[in-house]
Write a protein that holds these residues in place. Sequence first.
Motif, PDB file in Angstrom:
ATOM      1  N   CYS A 110      72.361  23.499  54.415  1.00 18.92           N
ATOM      2  CA  CYS A 110      73.487  24.153  55.062  1.00 18.92           C
ATOM      3  C   CYS A 110      74.750  23.958  54.228  1.00 18.92           C
ATOM      4  O   CYS A 110      74.867  23.000  53.461  1.00 18.92           O
ATOM      5  N   GLN A 111      75.658  24.901  54.388  1.00 15.28           N
ATOM      6  CA  GLN A 111      76.932  24.835  53.673  1.00 15.28           C
ATOM      7  C   GLN A 111      78.049  25.266  54.613  1.00 15.28           C
ATOM      8  O   GLN A 111      78.098  26.422  55.046  1.00 15.28           O
ATOM      9  N   ALA A 112      78.904  24.310  54.943  1.00 16.82           N
ATOM     10  CA  ALA A 112      80.067  24.596  55.777  1.00 16.82           C
ATOM     11  C   ALA A 112      81.229  25.034  54.892  1.00 16.82           C
ATOM     12  O   ALA A 112      81.245  24.717  53.693  1.00 16.82           O
ATOM     13  N   PRO A 113      82.197  25.734  55.444  1.00 13.82           N
ATOM     14  CA  PRO A 113      83.341  26.194  54.645  1.00 13.82           C
ATOM     15  C   PRO A 113      84.031  25.030  53.932  1.00 13.82           C
ATOM     16  O   PRO A 113      84.339  24.009  54.547  1.00 13.82           O
ATOM     17  N   GLY A 114      84.235  25.191  52.638  1.00  6.54           N
ATOM     18  CA  GLY A 114      84.924  24.175  51.859  1.00  6.54           C
ATOM     19  C   GLY A 114      84.083  22.968  51.490  1.00  6.54           C
ATOM     20  O   GLY A 114      84.609  22.007  50.908  1.00  6.54           O
ATOM     21  N   LYS A 115      82.804  23.004  51.831  1.00  6.04           N
ATOM     22  CA  LYS A 115      81.941  21.859  51.541  1.00  6.04           C
ATOM     23  C   LYS A 115      80.777  22.283  50.645  1.00  6.04           C
ATOM     24  O   LYS A 115      80.464  23.465  50.523  1.00  6.04           O
ATOM     25  N   GLN A 116      80.140  21.279  50.052  1.00  8.88           N
ATOM     26  CA  GLN A 116      78.968  21.549  49.224  1.00  8.88           C
ATOM     27  C   GLN A 116      77.740  21.798  50.090  1.00  8.88           C
ATOM     28  O   GLN A 116      77.673  21.335  51.238  1.00  8.88           O
ATOM     29  N   ARG A 117      76.786  22.523  49.525  1.00 15.00           N
ATOM     30  CA  ARG A 117      75.526  22.739  50.220  1.00 15.00           C
ATOM     31  C   ARG A 117      74.784  21.415  50.321  1.00 15.00           C
ATOM     32  O   ARG A 117      74.731  20.645  49.345  1.00 15.00           O
ATOM     33  N   GLU A 118      74.225  21.119  51.493  1.00 13.67           N
ATOM     34  CA  GLU A 118      73.552  19.844  51.674  1.00 13.67           C
ATOM     35  C   GLU A 118      72.220  20.009  52.383  1.00 13.67           C
ATOM     36  O   GLU A 118      71.989  20.976  53.106  1.00 13.67           O
ATOM     37  N   LEU A 119      71.374  19.034  52.164  1.00 17.33           N
ATOM     38  CA  LEU A 119      70.042  19.037  52.749  1.00 17.33           C
ATOM     39  C   LEU A 119      70.091  18.891  54.259  1.00 17.33           C
ATOM     40  O   LEU A 119      70.853  18.073  54.797  1.00 17.33           O
ATOM     41  N   VAL A 120      69.257  19.679  54.941  1.00 15.48           N
ATOM     42  CA  VAL A 120      69.057  19.511  56.379  1.00 15.48           C
ATOM     43  C   VAL A 120      67.672  18.909  56.621  1.00 15.48           C
ATOM     44  O   VAL A 120      67.530  17.881  57.282  1.00 15.48           O
ATOM     45  N   ALA A 121      66.647  19.561  56.074  1.00 17.56           N
ATOM     46  CA  ALA A 121      65.277  19.092  56.271  1.00 17.56           C
ATOM     47  C   ALA A 121      64.366  19.750  55.243  1.00 17.56           C
ATOM     48  O   ALA A 121      64.649  20.858  54.783  1.00 17.56           O
ATOM     49  N   THR A 122      63.283  19.049  54.905  1.00 15.15           N
ATOM     50  CA  THR A 122      62.276  19.617  54.004  1.00 15.15           C
ATOM     51  C   THR A 122      60.894  19.397  54.581  1.00 15.15           C
ATOM     52  O   THR A 122      60.676  18.500  55.412  1.00 15.15           O
ATOM     53  N   ILE A 123      59.951  20.211  54.112  1.00 17.35           N
ATOM     54  CA  ILE A 123      58.560  20.077  54.515  1.00 17.35           C
ATOM     55  C   ILE A 123      57.680  20.431  53.321  1.00 17.35           C
ATOM     56  O   ILE A 123      57.909  21.434  52.649  1.00 17.35           O
ATOM     57  N   THR A 124      56.693  19.562  53.054  1.00 22.01           N
ATOM     58  CA  THR A 124      55.802  19.807  51.926  1.00 22.01           C
ATOM     59  C   THR A 124      54.657  20.717  52.344  1.00 22.01           C
ATOM     60  O   THR A 124      54.458  20.988  53.535  1.00 22.01           O
ATOM     61  N   SER A 125      53.879  21.135  51.362  1.00 21.32           N
ATOM     62  CA  SER A 125      52.720  21.976  51.656  1.00 21.32           C
ATOM     63  C   SER A 125      51.710  21.225  52.514  1.00 21.32           C
ATOM     64  O   SER A 125      50.940  21.835  53.254  1.00 21.32           O
TER      65      SER A 125
END
Length: 116
Positions: A38-53
């Motif tokens: 996710c990326q909020a206004p004025g902020k860097q894109r950041e991890l929310v969640a990941t899932i492997t195969s």
Amino acid sequence: QVQLVESGGGLVQPGGSLRLSCAASGYIGSITYMGWYCQAPGKQRELVATITSGGTTNYADSVKGRFTISRDNAKNTMYLQMNSLKPEDTAVYYCKAVSYRSVAYWGQGTQVAVSS
């Protein structure tokens, strides 16, 4: 090449829920893991969640216990169930897929706004 299309964003009140979807197409077999950022206004894109195969998941501390990432391999779709939403969750949410050659693919993003 992998193409990703997000959907499901919108405006929701604090405490509400949304489910984001990410539909993948193209060379699906090359994907090793997928995730939501996710990326909020004025902020860097950041991890929310990941899932492997293989189905192993990982979450940012800020969303643990509230968000759930999942994938339906038969539908080539990844989901993010977002519960107990807070105003600070407001951001553009992006889907990411990484291939076995470490090539990253991104979707166009979907806006999530949490406000009363």
